[in-house]
Every structure is written in C-alpha cells, then in structure tokens.
Design an enzyme around this catalytic site. Structure first.
Site, PDB file in Angstrom:
ATOM      1  N   LYS A  71     -10.430  29.570  11.420  1.00 27.54           N
ATOM      2  CA  LYS A  71     -10.175  30.874  10.779  1.00 27.54           C
ATOM      3  C   LYS A  71      -9.835  31.946  11.834  1.00 27.54           C
ATOM      4  O   LYS A  71      -8.879  32.680  11.686  1.00 27.54           O
ATOM      5  CB  LYS A  71     -11.411  31.342   9.974  1.00 27.54           C
ATOM      6  CG  LYS A  71     -11.871  30.391   8.894  1.00 27.54           C
ATOM      7  CD  LYS A  71     -13.058  30.934   8.126  1.00 27.54           C
ATOM      8  CE  LYS A  71     -14.310  31.118   8.943  1.00 27.54           C
ATOM      9  NZ  LYS A  71     -14.906  29.866   9.478  1.00 27.54           N
ATOM     10  N   ARG A  92     -18.552  35.313   2.005  1.00 31.02           N
ATOM     11  CA  ARG A  92     -19.228  34.034   2.226  1.00 31.02           C
ATOM     12  C   ARG A  92     -19.905  33.534   0.956  1.00 31.02           C
ATOM     13  O   ARG A  92     -20.364  32.405   0.913  1.00 31.02           O
ATOM     14  CB  ARG A  92     -20.329  34.168   3.279  1.00 31.02           C
ATOM     15  CG  ARG A  92     -19.849  34.515   4.656  1.00 31.02           C
ATOM     16  CD  ARG A  92     -19.131  33.335   5.262  1.00 31.02           C
ATOM     17  NE  ARG A  92     -19.738  32.776   6.429  1.00 31.02           N
ATOM     18  CZ  ARG A  92     -19.379  33.075   7.676  1.00 31.02           C
ATOM     19  NH1 ARG A  92     -18.448  33.966   7.917  1.00 31.02           N
ATOM     20  NH2 ARG A  92     -19.943  32.470   8.675  1.00 31.02           N
ATOM     21  N   ARG A  97     -15.862  24.967  21.994  1.00 25.25           N
ATOM     22  CA  ARG A  97     -15.267  26.316  21.950  1.00 25.25           C
ATOM     23  C   ARG A  97     -15.764  27.171  23.121  1.00 25.25           C
ATOM     24  O   ARG A  97     -16.923  27.146  23.477  1.00 25.25           O
ATOM     25  CB  ARG A  97     -15.614  27.010  20.635  1.00 25.25           C
ATOM     26  CG  ARG A  97     -15.188  28.482  20.644  1.00 25.25           C
ATOM     27  CD  ARG A  97     -15.214  29.127  19.295  1.00 25.25           C
ATOM     28  NE  ARG A  97     -16.461  28.961  18.603  1.00 25.25           N
ATOM     29  CZ  ARG A  97     -16.642  29.272  17.313  1.00 25.25           C
ATOM     30  NH1 ARG A  97     -15.617  29.741  16.616  1.00 25.25           N
ATOM     31  NH2 ARG A  97     -17.802  29.102  16.741  1.00 25.25           N
ATOM     32  N   ARG A 111     -20.590  30.502  22.622  1.00 20.72           N
ATOM     33  CA  ARG A 111     -21.354  31.303  21.663  1.00 20.72           C
ATOM     34  C   ARG A 111     -22.766  30.748  21.483  1.00 20.72           C
ATOM     35  O   ARG A 111     -22.946  29.532  21.451  1.00 20.72           O
ATOM     36  CB  ARG A 111     -20.619  31.316  20.309  1.00 20.72           C
ATOM     37  CG  ARG A 111     -19.798  32.576  20.098  1.00 20.72           C
ATOM     38  CD  ARG A 111     -18.918  32.518  18.903  1.00 20.72           C
ATOM     39  NE  ARG A 111     -19.558  32.174  17.636  1.00 20.72           N
ATOM     40  CZ  ARG A 111     -18.942  32.144  16.470  1.00 20.72           C
ATOM     41  NH1 ARG A 111     -17.649  32.447  16.416  1.00 20.72           N
ATOM     42  NH2 ARG A 111     -19.582  31.817  15.365  1.00 20.72           N
ATOM     43  N   ARG A 148     -25.379  25.943  10.196  1.00 18.74           N
ATOM     44  CA  ARG A 148     -24.243  26.739   9.678  1.00 18.74           C
ATOM     45  C   ARG A 148     -23.414  25.917   8.691  1.00 18.74           C
ATOM     46  O   ARG A 148     -22.951  26.433   7.672  1.00 18.74           O
ATOM     47  CB  ARG A 148     -23.363  27.208  10.839  1.00 18.74           C
ATOM     48  CG  ARG A 148     -24.012  28.341  11.631  1.00 18.74           C
ATOM     49  CD  ARG A 148     -23.409  28.478  13.014  1.00 18.74           C
ATOM     50  NE  ARG A 148     -22.003  28.775  13.018  1.00 18.74           N
ATOM     51  CZ  ARG A 148     -21.196  28.521  14.053  1.00 18.74           C
ATOM     52  NH1 ARG A 148     -21.651  27.957  15.140  1.00 18.74           N
ATOM     53  NH2 ARG A 148     -19.919  28.836  13.973  1.00 18.74           N
TER      54      ARG A 148
HETATM   55  P1  AP5 Z   1     -12.180  29.050  15.536  1.00 25.66           P
HETATM   56  O1  AP5 Z   1     -10.844  29.570  15.206  1.00 25.66           O
HETATM   57  O2  AP5 Z   1     -13.048  29.859  16.450  1.00 25.66           O
HETATM   58  O3  AP5 Z   1     -12.973  28.649  14.192  1.00 25.66           O
HETATM   59  P2  AP5 Z   1     -13.594  29.561  13.039  1.00 25.66           P
HETATM   60  O4  AP5 Z   1     -13.248  28.934  11.737  1.00 25.66           O
HETATM   61  O5  AP5 Z   1     -13.239  30.986  13.253  1.00 25.66           O
HETATM   62  O6  AP5 Z   1     -15.123  29.269  13.341  1.00 25.66           O
HETATM   63  P3  AP5 Z   1     -16.374  30.233  13.437  1.00 25.66           P
HETATM   64  O7  AP5 Z   1     -17.458  29.419  14.098  1.00 25.66           O
HETATM   65  O8  AP5 Z   1     -16.046  31.534  14.099  1.00 25.66           O
HETATM   66  O9  AP5 Z   1     -16.717  30.426  11.959  1.00 25.66           O
HETATM   67  P4  AP5 Z   1     -18.060  30.850  11.387  1.00 25.66           P
HETATM   68  O10 AP5 Z   1     -17.661  31.140  10.003  1.00 25.66           O
HETATM   69  O11 AP5 Z   1     -19.184  29.916  11.562  1.00 25.66           O
HETATM   70  O12 AP5 Z   1     -18.494  32.067  12.333  1.00 25.66           O
HETATM   71  P5  AP5 Z   1     -18.479  33.626  12.130  1.00 25.66           P
HETATM   72  O13 AP5 Z   1     -18.163  34.213  13.446  1.00 25.66           O
HETATM   73  O14 AP5 Z   1     -17.682  34.030  10.942  1.00 25.66           O
HETATM   74  O15 AP5 Z   1     -11.989  27.583  16.161  1.00 25.66           O
HETATM   75  C1  AP5 Z   1     -13.079  26.821  16.614  1.00 25.66           C
HETATM   76  C2  AP5 Z   1     -12.664  26.018  17.859  1.00 25.66           C
HETATM   77  O16 AP5 Z   1     -11.684  25.069  17.497  1.00 25.66           O
HETATM   78  C3  AP5 Z   1     -12.039  26.874  18.961  1.00 25.66           C
HETATM   79  O17 AP5 Z   1     -12.462  26.382  20.205  1.00 25.66           O
HETATM   80  C4  AP5 Z   1     -10.519  26.658  18.787  1.00 25.66           C
HETATM   81  O18 AP5 Z   1      -9.847  26.750  20.040  1.00 25.66           O
HETATM   82  C5  AP5 Z   1     -10.456  25.266  18.202  1.00 25.66           C
HETATM   83  N1  AP5 Z   1      -9.400  25.084  17.201  1.00 25.66           N
HETATM   84  C6  AP5 Z   1      -9.072  25.957  16.197  1.00 25.66           C
HETATM   85  N2  AP5 Z   1      -8.093  25.429  15.437  1.00 25.66           N
HETATM   86  C7  AP5 Z   1      -7.809  24.206  15.959  1.00 25.66           C
HETATM   87  C8  AP5 Z   1      -6.886  23.176  15.610  1.00 25.66           C
HETATM   88  N3  AP5 Z   1      -6.072  23.281  14.549  1.00 25.66           N
HETATM   89  N4  AP5 Z   1      -6.867  22.060  16.368  1.00 25.66           N
HETATM   90  C9  AP5 Z   1      -7.694  21.927  17.426  1.00 25.66           C
HETATM   91  N5  AP5 Z   1      -8.596  22.861  17.804  1.00 25.66           N
HETATM   92  C10 AP5 Z   1      -8.646  23.993  17.082  1.00 25.66           C
HETATM   93  O19 AP5 Z   1     -20.011  33.890  11.741  1.00 25.66           O
HETATM   94  C11 AP5 Z   1     -21.046  33.706  12.683  1.00 25.66           C
HETATM   95  C12 AP5 Z   1     -22.376  34.122  12.047  1.00 25.66           C
HETATM   96  O20 AP5 Z   1     -22.329  35.524  11.686  1.00 25.66           O
HETATM   97  C13 AP5 Z   1     -22.720  33.408  10.717  1.00 25.66           C
HETATM   98  O21 AP5 Z   1     -23.396  32.184  10.962  1.00 25.66           O
HETATM   99  C14 AP5 Z   1     -23.616  34.448  10.042  1.00 25.66           C
HETATM  100  O22 AP5 Z   1     -24.914  34.434  10.603  1.00 25.66           O
HETATM  101  C15 AP5 Z   1     -22.958  35.763  10.422  1.00 25.66           C
HETATM  102  N6  AP5 Z   1     -21.922  36.181   9.458  1.00 25.66           N
HETATM  103  C16 AP5 Z   1     -20.578  36.317   9.678  1.00 25.66           C
HETATM  104  N7  AP5 Z   1     -19.953  36.724   8.572  1.00 25.66           N
HETATM  105  C17 AP5 Z   1     -20.913  36.861   7.624  1.00 25.66           C
HETATM  106  C18 AP5 Z   1     -20.862  37.243   6.250  1.00 25.66           C
HETATM  107  N8  AP5 Z   1     -19.711  37.544   5.642  1.00 25.66           N
HETATM  108  N9  AP5 Z   1     -22.029  37.258   5.571  1.00 25.66           N
HETATM  109  C19 AP5 Z   1     -23.217  36.956   6.170  1.00 25.66           C
HETATM  110  N10 AP5 Z   1     -23.326  36.569   7.459  1.00 25.66           N
HETATM  111  C20 AP5 Z   1     -22.171  36.533   8.181  1.00 25.66           C
END
Ligand code: AP5
Length: 226
Positions: free
Chosen positions: A13, A88, A127, A160, A171
């Site tokens: 994402k 979410r 990552r 991270r 997660r």
């Molecule tokens: P990346 O693009 O970073 O993946 P992502 O889907 O963004 O993963 P996240 O871990 O950031 O998602 P998340 O939803 O768990 O975390 P968030 O920050 O929202 O890619 C991942 C890796 O793969 C990278 O190394 C990249 O280079 C590689 N990659 C990407 N695409 C690829 C491909 N096609 N092929 C190969 N490699 C690839 O949330 C974190 C925490 O914050 C949550 O756990 C929660 O506690 C809190 N939080 C955030 N939003 C909310 C909300 N709305 N409500 C409540 N709590 C929330």
C-alpha cells in the site's frame, strides 16, 4: 478523485501510494505514517498510540478518525486523495464517508491489493525505511544502492519496530479479523477492484495507474454527455 488502497500489512500500500501520489499530485494520507510521526514526536496522540502499535493492534478509532478530519481539509487534498491504511474497519469506513460528505467529497474507487501470507511475511521481514524522508526499501526486493543508506536523501535506513515476526503475525491476525467485513462494505457500496499484488511492484503500479486513468476517462466522458 479520492481513492482508498486496501490490503494486508506488507501488500505494498505504502510503496504504491507514494508513487501514485507523486504522479497524480494527490495527497497521500497514511494513518500509519501519521501515527509513527506522533510517536516519534511524543505528542499526546503518540503516547496513547505507541502501546497499540507495538502490540500490532489497531489504535482506537476516535484517535485515528480525528487525524483524518483535520488532514483532508489541507490544500494538497483538493485535487485528490489516496488513503493508505485507512479505513481499517466498518466504523472507520462509515466515519470516512461522513467526513468526506461534510467536505463535499466522496470515495470514488477502492483498490484492494491481494497477496498471500508467505509473500507479505517475506516483504515485512526485509523492509527498511528511511528515518529522514520515509522512503521504503527492501533488502532483497528493492535494495538501496548503498546498504543502510537512502537513495533519495542519504538518510539512515531502519527496521520498523512492528516488523518483528511476532508483531507481524499479530498485525496479520487483526487484518484477517476486520478485512472481510470491510471488503463487503465497499463491494456493496462503492467501486471496488481487487488486484493480484504478489507481482513485481512495477507491474502492480501499472495496473493501478491504468484503473485510475480509465476512471478519469469515464468520468469526463459522462460529464461531457450530461
Ligand atoms: P509496503 O509498501 O511498506 O507495504 P504496506 O502495505 O504499506 O505495509 P504496512 O506494513 O505499512 O501496512 P500496515 O497496514 O501494517 O501498516 P501501517 O503503517 O498502516 O511494502 C512492504 C515491503 O515490501 C517493503 O519493503 C517494500 O519495498 C516491499 N514491496 C512492496 N511491494 C512489493 C512488490 N510488489 N514486490 C516486492 N516487494 C514489494 O500501520 C501500522 C500500525 O499503525 C497498525 O498496526 C496500527 O497499530 C496503526 N494504525 C495505522 N492505521 C490505523 C488505522 N486506520 N486504525 C487504527 N490503527 C492504525
């Protein structure tokens, strides 16, 4: 145009949203990035959010929804918004509809990045993120030119805190629990498209961009014939 990118942790994402927001000059709204910034700056929100994030749980809805309400009013959100990691759950989705409606906006398209569990675990374990500019790398899939150093700003790359195997599993459990209902909500109410995001990032990006361009063409055609 306002777009939501849904998908499991590690589905890509963030990677796709950063690129797409630059290409389209849209605001990139990532609740994860906003919360990590609040934790880093030790704001009241950050102090409340830290424990949930460390455990891989969702931060309470009211804290996250408050962030969105303020952010969508900023100037860079006028042209379009990409929501990454929000909503979410159903409560957040309904709140988003309400907030957008109050600001004469709506959700236009929801793109779901479908991935398998083994793929996302491999992605999250490898990552690395830039401390300074937030650019996302992967030790194997998208390595930095110099190990540990950001290609864009020479900032230091770090892992991270929630990318430890135990927290990743938590997660993914949270995602599995909430996601089916959220997808159903958007399948019934909005334009919902699922893409196979196990492919190379450039292939996934092209598919998303094609969808957005098709949407824009269809919308302008409809406006012309009205
Ligand atoms: P990346 O693009 O970073 O993946 P992502 O889907 O963004 O993963 P996240 O871990 O950031 O998602 P998340 O939803 O768990 O975390 P968030 O920050 O929202 O890619 C991942 C890796 O793969 C990278 O190394 C990249 O280079 C590689 N990659 C990407 N695409 C690829 C491909 N096609 N092929 C190969 N490699 C690839 O949330 C974190 C925490 O914050 C949550 O756990 C929660 O506690 C809190 N939080 C955030 N939003 C909310 C909300 N709305 N409500 C409540 N709590 C929330």
């Amino acid at each position: 145009m306002n777009l939501i990118i849904l998908g499991a942790p590690g589905s890509g994402k963030g990677t796709q949203s950063v690129k797409l927001s630059k290409e389209l000059s849209f605001a990139h709204i990532s609740t994860g990035d906003m919360l990590r910034e609040a934790v880093k700056n030790e704001t009241d929100l950050g102090k409340k959010a830290r424990e949930y994030m460390q455990k891989g749980q969702l931060v309470p809805d009211e804290l996250v929804i408050g962030l969105i309400d303020q952010r969508i009013k900023q100037k860079d959100a006028e042209r379009g918004i990409i929501f990454d990691g929000f909503p979410r759950n159903i409560n957040q989705a309904k709140s988003l509809d309400k907030i957008l409606n109050e600001n004469n906006k709506s959700v236009d398209t929801v793109i779901n990045l479908e991935t398998t569990e083994d793929v996302v675990i491999q992605r999250l374990c490898g990552r690395r993120v830039c401390k300074k500019c937030g650019a996302i790398f992967h030790i194997k899939n998208m390595p930095a030119k110099i190990e540990g150093v950001c290609d864009h700003c020479q900032g230091e790359l770090y892992q991270r805190a929630d990318d430890k195997e135990e927290t990743i599993k938590k997660r993914l459990d949270v995602y599995t629990k909430e996601n089916a209902a959220l997808m159903k909500f958007y399948q019934e109410n909005k334009k919902f498209i699922s893409l196979d995001a196990n492919h190379d990032a450039d292939i996934v990006y092209k598919e998303i961009l094609d969808l957005v361009n098709d949407y824009n063409k269809n919308t302008s055609r409809a406006a012309t014939s009205a």
